[in-house]
Design an enzyme around this catalytic site. Structure first.
Site, PDB file in Angstrom:
ATOM      1  CG  HIS A 113      -2.051  -0.990   1.023  1.00  0.00           C
ATOM      2  ND1 HIS A 113      -2.503  -1.789   2.033  1.00  0.00           N
ATOM      3  CD2 HIS A 113      -2.778  -1.303  -0.055  1.00  0.00           C
ATOM      4  CE1 HIS A 113      -3.487  -2.548   1.586  1.00  0.00           C
ATOM      5  NE2 HIS A 113      -3.669  -2.274   0.315  1.00  0.00           N
ATOM      6  CG  HIS A 202      -6.983  -5.117   4.340  1.00  0.00           C
ATOM      7  ND1 HIS A 202      -6.022  -6.052   4.039  1.00  0.00           N
ATOM      8  CD2 HIS A 202      -6.326  -3.946   4.477  1.00  0.00           C
ATOM      9  CE1 HIS A 202      -4.832  -5.458   4.013  1.00  0.00           C
ATOM     10  NE2 HIS A 202      -4.995  -4.182   4.272  1.00  0.00           N
ATOM     11  CD  GLU A 204      -2.988  -9.656   6.240  1.00  0.00           C
ATOM     12  OE1 GLU A 204      -2.291  -8.629   6.102  1.00  0.00           O
ATOM     13  OE2 GLU A 204      -3.087 -10.278   7.313  1.00  0.00           O
ATOM     14  CB  THR A 267      -0.461  -9.491   9.614  1.00  0.00           C
ATOM     15  OG1 THR A 267      -0.559  -8.837   8.360  1.00  0.00           O
ATOM     16  CG2 THR A 267      -0.465 -10.978   9.416  1.00  0.00           C
ATOM     17  CB  CYS A 305       3.157  -9.636  11.642  1.00  0.00           C
ATOM     18  SG  CYS A 305       4.231  -8.349  11.131  1.00  0.00           S
ATOM     19  CB  SER A 334      -1.143   1.674   4.570  1.00  0.00           C
ATOM     20  OG  SER A 334      -0.434   1.162   5.674  1.00  0.00           O
ATOM     21  CB  SER A 335      -4.571  -1.894   7.602  1.00  0.00           C
ATOM     22  OG  SER A 335      -5.461  -2.138   8.587  1.00  0.00           O
ATOM     23  CG  ASN A 336       1.252  -0.815   8.532  1.00  0.00           C
ATOM     24  OD1 ASN A 336       2.112  -0.031   8.854  1.00  0.00           O
ATOM     25  ND2 ASN A 336       1.120  -1.237   7.281  1.00  0.00           N
ATOM     26  CB  SER A 396       3.707  -0.358   2.494  1.00  0.00           C
ATOM     27  OG  SER A 396       2.589  -0.275   3.287  1.00  0.00           O
TER      28      SER A 396
END
Ligand code: SF4
Length: 420
Positions: A113, A202, A204, A267, A305, A334-336, A396
């Site tokens: 992402h 999402h 993933e 994750t 993770c 981007s989720s994170n 990312s």
């Protein structure tokens, strides 16, 4: 699936009955399937170094994650930016281009992402599978084409389709994501329902649910508590089904399919929340069935993770410091990165989520994405006088982008101070 179009949202009944482990085994033994690079690591590493690394960021890392220029003090989080899973996926995509210089190469989704990395792949003539009415359109993909699967994976239906079409598949799925797939397959084997902590749309989680048997996707603790309450006390089935529309396996019945559950996660969700959610379901099953029967009703494996965990932990440390503002750098989908932004907001720190340095300016303006809202422009966001800016970036985000943002802040601050 309709012809060459595939839904990107939920797993079909077809995949629920499928032996995904046997499929993966057969794919692994195919000469058209690649899960490792092609021996061009050294070339690619030089290329990635020059395109994505930053000497300024390295210097700041070496200087205890701090730099001061004029009135600006920058405090970098102690873990941020490219994780090894992302670096590995991008390197594999670069290697694929080198290894197949003339073949047509596709990618089923963004490799990661980050807009600049995806743009770089476009420039290398890697084609992105289009989306029509929410379905992916694979009609342009022919036998002999090379297809890259991104870091967060692809659904088992997509893999099956590409394999049957006679494509060469380069699978860059991060091993941590594959570990979650193995977990939901374990749940399926013993006929447990996988409760997946994630966002149902999402990529993933779409991929993970395609490897699961029965599953229910819960976004947050509020949804988890609703489900836990339903397990203990029952409730309105229709309301349940409406609430979790799109977020469960085909044929899922909350009155039948919640007596044995296993936990899995996207994750990049907040680590603490996934742990809390696991504990909630463990307690719920303990209350309902008693401690002796817990193991017959609840399964949990650690699938959080390390990279996500480290970045979140570093962010929790950074927000303890006296910061005037925070910059969170990373793709808007981007989720994170979004979770890092949540941590700053919860602390009440003014925080700007941007995806590139181009969002800063002209003048003392910034175009940024507040949590759960569309892009907004803020004026006079960089205060005059000495300022301490906390910086982090998602898994990312290349360091080069962080450097570009820092240089923009230094330059802007010089003008803000002069204008004072
Ligand atoms: S954040 Fe974790 S799971 Fe995602 S690509 Fe990076 S290492 Fe893999």
């Amino acid at each position: 699936m309709k012809g060459s179009r595939m839904s990107g949202v939920v797993a079909t009944e077809e995949s629920q009955g499928m032996d995904t482990r046997a499929f993966k085994r057969s794919l692994n033994s195919s000469e058209n399937y690649h899960r490792k690079g092609f021996g061009h690591e050294a070339d690619v590493s030089d290329q990635m170094q020059s395109e994505y690394q930053s000497s300024l960021v390295q210097q700041i890392r070496a200087n205890n994650f701090t730099i001061q220029r004029g009135a600006v003090t920058i405090r970098l989080a102690e873990a941020f930016g490219f994780c090894w899973g992302v670096e590995r996926a991008v390197a594999m995509a670069y290697e694929t281009r080198q290894h197949f210089p003339t073949e047509r190469i596709w990618i089923t989704n963004e490799i990661i992402h980050n807009p600049s990395v995806n743009q770089r792949l476009r420039e290398m003539n890697v084609k992105f599978i289009g989306v029509i009415d929410g379905d992916k359109d694979f009609s342009g993909v022919d036998r002999g084409d090379v297809v890259i699967l991104p870091a967060f994976g692809a659904s088992v239906q997509e893999m099956q389709f590409l394999n049957e079409r006679g494509c060469t598949i380069v699978d860059t799925t991060c091993p941590w994501v594959s570990k979650v797939w193995t977990t939901v397959e374990k749940h399926k084997k013993v006929d447990y329902t996988s409760i997946i902590h994630g966002k149902y749309n999402h990529e993933e989680t779409v991929a993970t649910s395609s490897f699961a048997g029965k599953y229910l996707i819960v976004l947050n603790m509020a949804e988890a508590e609703y489900v836990a309450n339903y397990i203990l006390n029952g409730g309105d089935r229709d309301e349940f089904m409406t609430k979790f529309d799109h977020a469960h396996s085909a044929g899922f019945d909350p009155d039948r399919d919640l007596d044995r559950v296993g936990i899995a996660n996207q994750t990049t969700m907040l680590k603490g929340e996934t742990e809390q959610l696991g504990k909630l379901f463990e307690r719920t099953m303990m209350r309902k069935y008693g401690p002796d029967q817990l193991n017959q009703h609840f399964l949990s494996f650690n699938t959080i993770c390390d990279a996500t965990q480290e970045r979140q932990d570093a962010m929790f440390e950074l927000v303890e410091e006296k910061l005037d503002l925070m910059m969170v750098i990373g793709g808007y989908n981007s989720s994170n990165t979004t979770h890092l932004q949540e941590i700053a907001i919860e602390r009440g720190i003014p925080s700007y989520h941007i995806d590139s340095a181009d969002r800063i300016g002209p003048g003392n303006r910034i175009e940024h994405k507040p949590l759960k809202r569309d892009l907004e422009v803020a004026a006079n966001w960089l205060p005059s006088g000495p300022v301490v800016v906390g910086i982090t970036s998602g898994a990312s985000t290349p360091d080069k982008i962080v450097e570009d943002v820092l240089e923009k802040i230094f330059a802007l601050k010089a003008t803000v101070t002069v204008a004072k």
